[in-house]
Write a protein that holds these residues in place. Structure first.
Motif, PDB file in Angstrom:
ATOM      1  N   ARG A 143       0.837  -1.205   0.000  1.00 34.48           N
ATOM      2  CA  ARG A 143       0.000   0.000   0.000  1.00 34.48           C
ATOM      3  C   ARG A 143       0.872   1.256   0.000  1.00 34.48           C
ATOM      4  O   ARG A 143       0.560   2.240  -0.659  1.00 34.48           O
ATOM      5  CB  ARG A 143      -0.939   0.034   1.204  1.00 34.48           C
ATOM      6  N   THR A 166       3.845   1.478  -1.266  1.00 33.92           N
ATOM      7  CA  THR A 166       4.435   1.542  -2.607  1.00 33.92           C
ATOM      8  C   THR A 166       3.441   2.131  -3.598  1.00 33.92           C
ATOM      9  O   THR A 166       3.787   2.986  -4.409  1.00 33.92           O
ATOM     10  CB  THR A 166       4.873   0.135  -3.062  1.00 33.92           C
ATOM     11  N   ALA A 167       2.212   1.679  -3.522  1.00 38.99           N
ATOM     12  CA  ALA A 167       1.194   2.107  -4.483  1.00 38.99           C
ATOM     13  C   ALA A 167       0.704   3.536  -4.241  1.00 38.99           C
ATOM     14  O   ALA A 167       0.447   4.274  -5.185  1.00 38.99           O
ATOM     15  CB  ALA A 167      -0.003   1.147  -4.429  1.00 38.99           C
ATOM     16  N   ARG A 168       0.600   3.933  -2.982  1.00 36.44           N
ATOM     17  CA  ARG A 168      -0.049   5.206  -2.655  1.00 36.44           C
ATOM     18  C   ARG A 168       0.887   6.277  -2.122  1.00 36.44           C
ATOM     19  O   ARG A 168       0.481   7.415  -1.935  1.00 36.44           O
ATOM     20  CB  ARG A 168      -1.172   4.967  -1.664  1.00 36.44           C
ATOM     21  N   GLY A 169       2.125   5.921  -1.803  1.00 34.25           N
ATOM     22  CA  GLY A 169       3.046   6.896  -1.233  1.00 34.25           C
ATOM     23  C   GLY A 169       2.836   7.008   0.265  1.00 34.25           C
ATOM     24  O   GLY A 169       2.207   6.161   0.892  1.00 34.25           O
ATOM     25  N   SER A 170       3.368   8.059   0.848  1.00 35.39           N
ATOM     26  CA  SER A 170       3.282   8.259   2.297  1.00 35.39           C
ATOM     27  C   SER A 170       1.839   8.337   2.760  1.00 35.39           C
ATOM     28  O   SER A 170       1.016   8.991   2.122  1.00 35.39           O
ATOM     29  CB  SER A 170       4.023   9.536   2.688  1.00 35.39           C
ATOM     30  N   LEU A 171       1.566   7.671   3.881  1.00 37.16           N
ATOM     31  CA  LEU A 171       0.218   7.635   4.445  1.00 37.16           C
ATOM     32  C   LEU A 171       0.303   7.810   5.954  1.00 37.16           C
ATOM     33  O   LEU A 171       1.304   7.437   6.572  1.00 37.16           O
ATOM     34  CB  LEU A 171      -0.450   6.278   4.158  1.00 37.16           C
ATOM     35  N   GLU A 217      -4.711   6.029   7.550  1.00 39.95           N
ATOM     36  CA  GLU A 217      -4.888   5.832   6.110  1.00 39.95           C
ATOM     37  C   GLU A 217      -4.335   4.472   5.680  1.00 39.95           C
ATOM     38  O   GLU A 217      -4.941   3.767   4.868  1.00 39.95           O
ATOM     39  CB  GLU A 217      -4.194   6.943   5.314  1.00 39.95           C
ATOM     40  N   LEU A 218      -3.190   4.108   6.240  1.00 40.45           N
ATOM     41  CA  LEU A 218      -2.596   2.812   5.925  1.00 40.45           C
ATOM     42  C   LEU A 218      -3.486   1.678   6.428  1.00 40.45           C
ATOM     43  O   LEU A 218      -3.694   0.682   5.725  1.00 40.45           O
ATOM     44  CB  LEU A 218      -1.191   2.713   6.542  1.00 40.45           C
ATOM     45  N   ALA A 270      -6.344   1.395   3.993  1.00 39.39           N
ATOM     46  CA  ALA A 270      -5.887   0.880   2.702  1.00 39.39           C
ATOM     47  C   ALA A 270      -5.557  -0.608   2.777  1.00 39.39           C
ATOM     48  O   ALA A 270      -5.775  -1.349   1.823  1.00 39.39           O
ATOM     49  CB  ALA A 270      -4.673   1.665   2.220  1.00 39.39           C
ATOM     50  N   HIS A 302       6.326   6.295   5.561  1.00 43.70           N
ATOM     51  CA  HIS A 302       6.772   6.175   4.176  1.00 43.70           C
ATOM     52  C   HIS A 302       7.912   5.193   4.058  1.00 43.70           C
ATOM     53  O   HIS A 302       8.553   4.830   5.041  1.00 43.70           O
ATOM     54  CB  HIS A 302       7.114   7.543   3.568  1.00 43.70           C
TER      55      HIS A 302
END
Length: 146
Positions: free
Chosen positions: A35, A37-42, A46-47, A50, A86
């Protein structure tokens, strides 16, 4: 078609198992890594959303990813109250080493298809993803209105 999808899922599952082993993390940690990798920093919440995890499970996974040197918590420069998770440089390198060649090969295969065929494949994948999400919710005990 069903057999081909099952074979692809099994092959993906094997890659994930081998990747987790190589990185010294478990499958939950690997999902968080995916997640990020796909979405960037969370943020941690949020993580959690996701990755489909509880807050506590996410905190534990982030702790393990930090110990493995793959991710880190960093204060958001725009809002110092927020903490973002991240990938570290090591994490980005590991992702590239493991999945980079897979993505490159997949890209080369996709170039063999025309636009109409790619649109059809994308439509199938979107429907398959909705189906998987619906059944994940069912297995979690969620109802349609939840």
């Amino acid at each position: 078609m069903a057999r081909a999808v099952q074979d692809l899922q099994d092959a993906t599952d094997l890659i994930d198992e081998l990747a987790a082993r190589r990185l010294g993390v478990n499958r939950t940690d690997l999902r968080c890594l995916s997640r990020l990798t796909a979405r960037g920093s969370l943020t941690a919440s949020e993580l959690a959303s996701a990755a489909g995890l509880t807050g506590g499970a996410t905190t534990t996974a982030i702790d393990r990813l930090e110990r493995a040197g793959l991710a880190e918590r960093v204060r958001d420069t725009a809002d110092r109250r927020r903490v973002l998770v991240h990938l570290t440089e090591r994490g980005r390198g590991a992702v590239q080493e493991i999945w980079g060649p897979i993505a490159d090969d997949a890209q080369a295969e996709l170039l063999r298809f025309g636009v109409t065929e790619l649109e059809l494949i994308e439509t199938f994948l979107r429907h398959a993803l909705r189906n998987q999400a619906r059944h994940a919710a069912r297995l979690r005990g969620e109802t349609e209105g939840s």
